[in-house]
Design a protein around this motif. Structure first.
Motif, PDB file in Angstrom:
ATOM      1  N   CYS A  61      -6.728 -10.106   5.637  1.00  0.00           N
ATOM      2  CA  CYS A  61      -7.661 -10.010   4.504  1.00  0.00           C
ATOM      3  C   CYS A  61      -7.614  -8.602   3.894  1.00  0.00           C
ATOM      4  CB  CYS A  61      -9.086 -10.341   4.957  1.00  0.00           C
ATOM      5  SG  CYS A  61      -9.390 -12.094   5.261  1.00  0.00           S
ATOM      6  N   ILE A  62      -7.607  -7.586   4.750  1.00  0.00           N
ATOM      7  CA  ILE A  62      -7.592  -6.207   4.259  1.00  0.00           C
ATOM      8  C   ILE A  62      -6.293  -5.917   3.522  1.00  0.00           C
ATOM      9  CG2 ILE A  62      -7.572  -3.788   4.980  1.00  0.00           C
ATOM     10  CD1 ILE A  62      -9.473  -4.584   7.266  1.00  0.00           C
ATOM     11  N   ILE A  63      -5.164  -6.397   4.061  1.00  0.00           N
ATOM     12  CA  ILE A  63      -3.869  -6.182   3.395  1.00  0.00           C
ATOM     13  C   ILE A  63      -3.854  -6.863   2.030  1.00  0.00           C
ATOM     14  CG2 ILE A  63      -1.421  -6.769   3.495  1.00  0.00           C
ATOM     15  CD1 ILE A  63      -1.579  -6.410   6.549  1.00  0.00           C
ATOM     16  N   ILE A  64      -4.338  -8.098   1.988  1.00  0.00           N
ATOM     17  CA  ILE A  64      -4.345  -8.844   0.718  1.00  0.00           C
ATOM     18  C   ILE A  64      -5.219  -8.143  -0.318  1.00  0.00           C
ATOM     19  CG2 ILE A  64      -5.117 -10.994  -0.373  1.00  0.00           C
ATOM     20  CD1 ILE A  64      -4.302 -12.432   2.245  1.00  0.00           C
ATOM     21  N   THR A  72      -6.401  -4.867  -0.363  1.00  0.00           N
ATOM     22  CA  THR A  72      -6.108  -3.470  -0.701  1.00  0.00           C
ATOM     23  C   THR A  72      -4.680  -3.237  -1.185  1.00  0.00           C
ATOM     24  OG1 THR A  72      -5.521  -2.977   1.602  1.00  0.00           O
ATOM     25  CG2 THR A  72      -7.833  -2.643   0.938  1.00  0.00           C
ATOM     26  N   LYS A  73      -3.741  -4.090  -0.778  1.00  0.00           N
ATOM     27  CA  LYS A  73      -2.334  -3.869  -1.147  1.00  0.00           C
ATOM     28  C   LYS A  73      -1.784  -4.957  -2.071  1.00  0.00           C
ATOM     29  CE  LYS A  73      -1.297  -1.234   3.047  1.00  0.00           C
ATOM     30  NZ  LYS A  73      -0.428  -1.114   4.246  1.00  0.00           N
ATOM     31  N   LEU A  74      -2.000  -6.220  -1.684  1.00  0.00           N
ATOM     32  CA  LEU A  74      -1.421  -7.297  -2.481  1.00  0.00           C
ATOM     33  C   LEU A  74      -2.135  -7.468  -3.820  1.00  0.00           C
ATOM     34  CD1 LEU A  74       0.637  -9.586  -2.647  1.00  0.00           C
ATOM     35  CD2 LEU A  74      -1.032 -11.084  -1.521  1.00  0.00           C
ATOM     36  N   ALA A  75      -3.452  -7.417  -3.822  1.00  0.00           N
ATOM     37  CA  ALA A  75      -4.221  -7.645  -5.052  1.00  0.00           C
ATOM     38  C   ALA A  75      -3.850  -6.665  -6.168  1.00  0.00           C
ATOM     39  CB  ALA A  75      -5.720  -7.590  -4.755  1.00  0.00           C
ATOM     40  N   PRO A  76      -3.757  -5.340  -5.889  1.00  0.00           N
ATOM     41  CA  PRO A  76      -3.373  -4.421  -6.968  1.00  0.00           C
ATOM     42  C   PRO A  76      -1.976  -4.722  -7.517  1.00  0.00           C
ATOM     43  CG  PRO A  76      -4.336  -3.209  -5.151  1.00  0.00           C
ATOM     44  CD  PRO A  76      -4.115  -4.601  -4.659  1.00  0.00           C
ATOM     45  N   LEU A  77      -1.042  -5.111  -6.640  1.00  0.00           N
ATOM     46  CA  LEU A  77       0.312  -5.434  -7.109  1.00  0.00           C
ATOM     47  C   LEU A  77       0.309  -6.676  -7.982  1.00  0.00           C
ATOM     48  CD1 LEU A  77       2.355  -4.750  -3.838  1.00  0.00           C
ATOM     49  CD2 LEU A  77       2.372  -3.368  -5.943  1.00  0.00           C
ATOM     50  N   LEU A  78      -0.458  -7.690  -7.587  1.00  0.00           N
ATOM     51  CA  LEU A  78      -0.538  -8.917  -8.389  1.00  0.00           C
ATOM     52  C   LEU A  78      -1.169  -8.624  -9.751  1.00  0.00           C
ATOM     53  CD1 LEU A  78      -1.688 -11.485  -5.663  1.00  0.00           C
ATOM     54  CD2 LEU A  78       0.558 -11.356  -6.767  1.00  0.00           C
ATOM     55  N   ALA A  79      -2.153  -7.728  -9.776  1.00  0.00           N
ATOM     56  CA  ALA A  79      -2.789  -7.358 -11.044  1.00  0.00           C
ATOM     57  C   ALA A  79      -1.794  -6.629 -11.948  1.00  0.00           C
ATOM     58  CB  ALA A  79      -4.012  -6.483 -10.780  1.00  0.00           C
ATOM     59  N   LYS A  80      -0.993  -5.736 -11.353  1.00  0.00           N
ATOM     60  CA  LYS A  80       0.037  -5.033 -12.140  1.00  0.00           C
ATOM     61  C   LYS A  80       1.079  -6.009 -12.669  1.00  0.00           C
ATOM     62  CE  LYS A  80      -0.266  -0.524  -9.819  1.00  0.00           C
ATOM     63  NZ  LYS A  80       0.439   0.462  -8.957  1.00  0.00           N
ATOM     64  N   ILE A  91       5.735  -6.974  -3.663  1.00  0.00           N
ATOM     65  CA  ILE A  91       4.855  -8.090  -3.284  1.00  0.00           C
ATOM     66  C   ILE A  91       5.449  -8.847  -2.107  1.00  0.00           C
ATOM     67  CG2 ILE A  91       3.989 -10.350  -4.052  1.00  0.00           C
ATOM     68  CD1 ILE A  91       3.627  -9.070  -6.851  1.00  0.00           C
ATOM     69  N   ALA A  92       6.758  -9.058  -2.143  1.00  0.00           N
ATOM     70  CA  ALA A  92       7.437  -9.774  -1.054  1.00  0.00           C
ATOM     71  C   ALA A  92       7.302  -9.000   0.252  1.00  0.00           C
ATOM     72  CB  ALA A  92       8.897 -10.003  -1.403  1.00  0.00           C
ATOM     73  N   GLN A  93       7.428  -7.678   0.189  1.00  0.00           N
ATOM     74  CA  GLN A  93       7.310  -6.852   1.392  1.00  0.00           C
ATOM     75  C   GLN A  93       5.898  -6.936   1.984  1.00  0.00           C
ATOM     76  OE1 GLN A  93       8.466  -2.954   0.124  1.00  0.00           O
ATOM     77  NE2 GLN A  93      10.653  -3.442   0.004  1.00  0.00           N
ATOM     78  N   VAL A  94       4.886  -6.918   1.098  1.00  0.00           N
ATOM     79  CA  VAL A  94       3.497  -7.019   1.568  1.00  0.00           C
ATOM     80  C   VAL A  94       3.254  -8.380   2.222  1.00  0.00           C
ATOM     81  CG1 VAL A  94       1.069  -7.110   0.863  1.00  0.00           C
ATOM     82  CG2 VAL A  94       2.593  -5.369  -0.109  1.00  0.00           C
ATOM     83  N   GLN A 138       5.351 -10.224   3.706  1.00  0.00           N
ATOM     84  CA  GLN A 138       6.049 -10.276   4.999  1.00  0.00           C
ATOM     85  C   GLN A 138       5.196  -9.654   6.109  1.00  0.00           C
ATOM     86  OE1 GLN A 138       9.869  -8.439   4.520  1.00  0.00           O
ATOM     87  NE2 GLN A 138      10.797 -10.202   3.504  1.00  0.00           N
ATOM     88  N   ALA A 139       4.327  -8.731   5.724  1.00  0.00           N
ATOM     89  CA  ALA A 139       3.482  -8.057   6.716  1.00  0.00           C
ATOM     90  C   ALA A 139       2.307  -8.919   7.166  1.00  0.00           C
ATOM     91  CB  ALA A 139       2.962  -6.742   6.139  1.00  0.00           C
ATOM     92  N   LEU A 140       2.062  -9.994   6.428  1.00  0.00           N
ATOM     93  CA  LEU A 140       0.946 -10.882   6.785  1.00  0.00           C
ATOM     94  C   LEU A 140       1.313 -11.735   7.988  1.00  0.00           C
ATOM     95  CD1 LEU A 140      -0.082 -12.088   3.202  1.00  0.00           C
ATOM     96  CD2 LEU A 140      -1.190 -10.329   4.587  1.00  0.00           C
ATOM     97  N   HIS A 141       0.309 -12.037   8.783  1.00  0.00           N
ATOM     98  CA  HIS A 141       0.545 -12.852   9.985  1.00  0.00           C
ATOM     99  C   HIS A 141       0.802 -14.309   9.598  1.00  0.00           C
ATOM    100  CE1 HIS A 141      -1.563  -9.289  11.567  1.00  0.00           C
ATOM    101  NE2 HIS A 141      -0.837  -9.511  12.652  1.00  0.00           N
TER     102      HIS A 141
END
Length: 609
Positions: free
Chosen positions: A554-557, A559-567, A601-604, A606-609
């Motif tokens: 949840c934290i990764i999505i 703090t990291k994924l959401a800003p990239l998806l917005a960009k 985005i793909a790298q982020v 991949q870090a998800l469980h």
């Protein structure tokens, strides 16, 4: 303003079960962990209103209202938070001063002033009836009609004399707020602008809303006057809509729930006659035809409805119309009480007494179909062929829409035996009517569909980011370890504003409270959008315990994924704009940037469980 102390609010809220309070207005049925019923805030055919007894909250999945017991009464009765607290306190037997928690603005709002005017008017009329010479004749009339002093007091029945007492009482209000008094419905305005009492020489029956507040009056003439109607009702105002109010509904709700049946009477005196006979689950409409709103109000409490109107022709016609209205709403078990000698309830009690009336109510109840069989005989000579044919057609038209084949068969047998007809012929005619009915129904449905705007596309699936934010906000509320972990990260914040605001409210709440309580937290929240978000979370079935990797994801999505998806979304918009302007150089730059964003985005992911 003298605020209601927080500890008092907590004690009041925890002293009742929200299901019991809701159950006073809505018939609830358990399904899984939650209870469901018809929403009291909007008409519906399929229950979407739900109560979670464990968390002491409610929500409607259609109109999206939700909250705790205080919010329920605020929405139901149109009252403020302090007023809702006082109403719950009254249910719980906890005393709270009437002026506590009410701001000057709330006290002086037009609606509150109207409630105050009607309450004071009811007190004045009631005082005149039981304590003054002006009311002696009216009081004697009511006692002659069988109404005891106790019953008169319970229903706050009063008397409006010919003397302008109400004008004197409200002179101060008229001077300070002429428009409010003018629009109250208690007065008539003459051409010179002066106000004069609407109700004169009338026995006054207060009309209450479902919260028990006086919102209108119905006045019965004491002395016959050909120039005036026998009954005069208050006009509609900001607090009174006659199509939505049922006489005695506020008192009858508990008895209706207890007996799982409501008896619908034609007039106020009939309700009172039944009430003093021990039949306390009776209501009456406001002297007009029954309305859809009133039917729905009853439907929320019970599907067992018994109609006890007058036995004369107008009363029987009104019974037929009421049955048809209930049938159009569906899901009702309907019956009719026709008292002997075509007497109305008030006449029957006066002639035979209260005990006999209660017995007659139980003994003279017939099903809706039996009522139709009797009703269609009125005015016909069934010894003649033409009247027989007309009667059979009318009965078959009532049988045609029924889905219960056994019930249809029983009545066909009765008709066949009574008129010495072949049952096969009756069945053939019934099938013809059913075929015509299907055609008519299909035509009506097609017409309705053609008038409807094409359906909106289904809402897009909830995004991964929103799902993560919902889950994380729920977890941090319910699990202290999750909350402390997020608080330890000074850089963490939710991506979407409303979730971040919810998080900030949670921080303020936990600064004052050691443990989380959903119903208590809803009172702590001041912003309605956040309150509804929390209700939505609480009514969602999440797994019982968070896993460490779940919180990490949840934290990764967020703090990291959401800003990239917005960009990426912004890149797409800018790319389309560049292409429309023919700016190929800018479009090329954006295309390269888009490729890089997708790789990140793909790298982020991949870090998800």
């Amino acid at each position: 303003m003298s605020l209601i102390p927080a500890e008092v609010i907590d004690r009041v809220r925890t002293s009742v079960n929200i299901l019991d309070v809701v159950g006073q207005s809505v018939q609830m049925h358990k399904s899984g962990k939650n209870w469901f019923g018809l929403c009291p805030f909007h008409p519906e055919k399929t229950p979407s209103f739900s109560v979670n007894e464990e968390k002491q909250i409610f929500t409607c999945f259609s109109c999206h209202r939700g909250g705790n017991v205080f919010k329920f009464l605020m929405e139901l009765n149109g009252v403020t938070f302090p007023e809702a607290v006082k109403q719950v306190a009254q249910i719980a037997g906890i005393e709270i001063a009437t002026d506590v928690g009410q701001t000057a603005a709330e006290k002086n709002s037009p609606r509150q002033k109207l409630y105050q005017l009607y309450n004071r008017a009811a007190d004045l009329y009631h005082h005149v009836l039981i304590n003054t010479k002006l009311g002696q004749e009216a009081f004697a009339y009511l006692q002659d009609r069988g109404l005891s002093l106790e019953l008169i007091k319970e229903f706050r029945i009063g008397f409006a004399p010919e003397q302008p007492l109400l004008e004197e009482l409200f002179k101060k209000e008229e001077a300070s707020d002429y428009q409010l008094v003018r629009k109250s419905g208690l007065f008539l305005e003459w051409q010179d602008g002066s106000l004069h009492e609407r109700f004169v020489d009338r026995i006054m029956f207060p009309i209450n809303n479902q919260a028990g507040q006086v919102v209108a009056f119905s006045g019965r003439l004491l002395h016959a006057n050909p120039q005036a109607p026998k009954y005069l009702n208050s006009p509609e105002t900001a607090i009174f809509n006659k199509s939505k109010v049922l006489f005695n509904f506020d008192k009858a709700k508990g008895e209706i729930r207890l007996k799982q049946r409501v008896i619908l009477f034609e007039g106020f005196m009939d309700v009172l006659a039944a009430y003093r006979s021990g039949v306390k689950n009776g209501v009456a409409s406001m002297g007009t035809s029954l309305t859809d709103e009133q039917v729905y109000q009853l439907k929320r409490l019970t599907n067992q409805v018994c109609i006890c109107y007058d036995g004369d022709d107008p009363g029987q016609l009104a019974t037929k119309r009421a049955l048809e209205l209930f049938e159009s709403q569906g899901s009702f078990n309907l019956s009719v009480i026709n008292l002997p000698e075509n007497l109305d309830p008030d006449e029957y009690v006066k002639k035979y007494g209260e005990e006999k009336f209660a017995q007659a109510v139980a003994a003279n109840q017939v099903g809706a179909l039996d009522f139709y069989l009797q009703y269609f005989e009125r005015g016909k000579n069934l010894a003649t062929e033409n009247d027989q044919l007309l009667y059979l057609r009318q009965v078959l038209e009532v049988l045609a829409p029924l889905k219960d084949k056994i019930q249809q068969d029983l009545y066909l047998n009765r008709l066949s035996k009574r008129f010495k007809l072949e049952k096969l012929n009756l069945e053939a005619q019934l099938r013809d009517l059913q075929t015509k009915l299907k055609v008519q129904t299909k035509t009506l449905t097609d017409l309705k569909m053609s008038a409807v705007v094409p359906p909106v596309e289904k809402q897009a699936k909830v995004s991964q980011v929103i799902t993560a934010q919902r889950l994380l906000l729920y977890r941090l509320l319910h699990e202290q370890g999750v909350f402390l972990r997020l608080m330890a990260d000074a850089q963490f914040h939710f991506f979407t504003e409303i979730y971040q605001r919810g998080y900030l409210v949670a921080q303020a709440y936990f600064a004052q409270h050691e443990d989380y309580n959903s119903a208590e937290f809803l009172d702590f929240i001041k912003e309605e959008p956040i309150r509804q978000l929390v209700v939505s979370l609480e009514m969602t079935e999440f797994p019982p315990q968070a896993q460490p990797e779940e919180i990490d994801d949840c934290i990764i999505i967020i703090t990291k994924l959401a800003p990239l998806l917005a960009k990426l979304d912004q890149n797409d918009q800018e790319f389309e704009r560049a292409m429309s302007l023919g700016n190929t150089e800018e479009a090329q730059r954006l295309l390269v940037e888009k490729i890089k964003l997708k790789q990140q985005i793909a790298q982020v992911k991949q870090a998800l469980h």
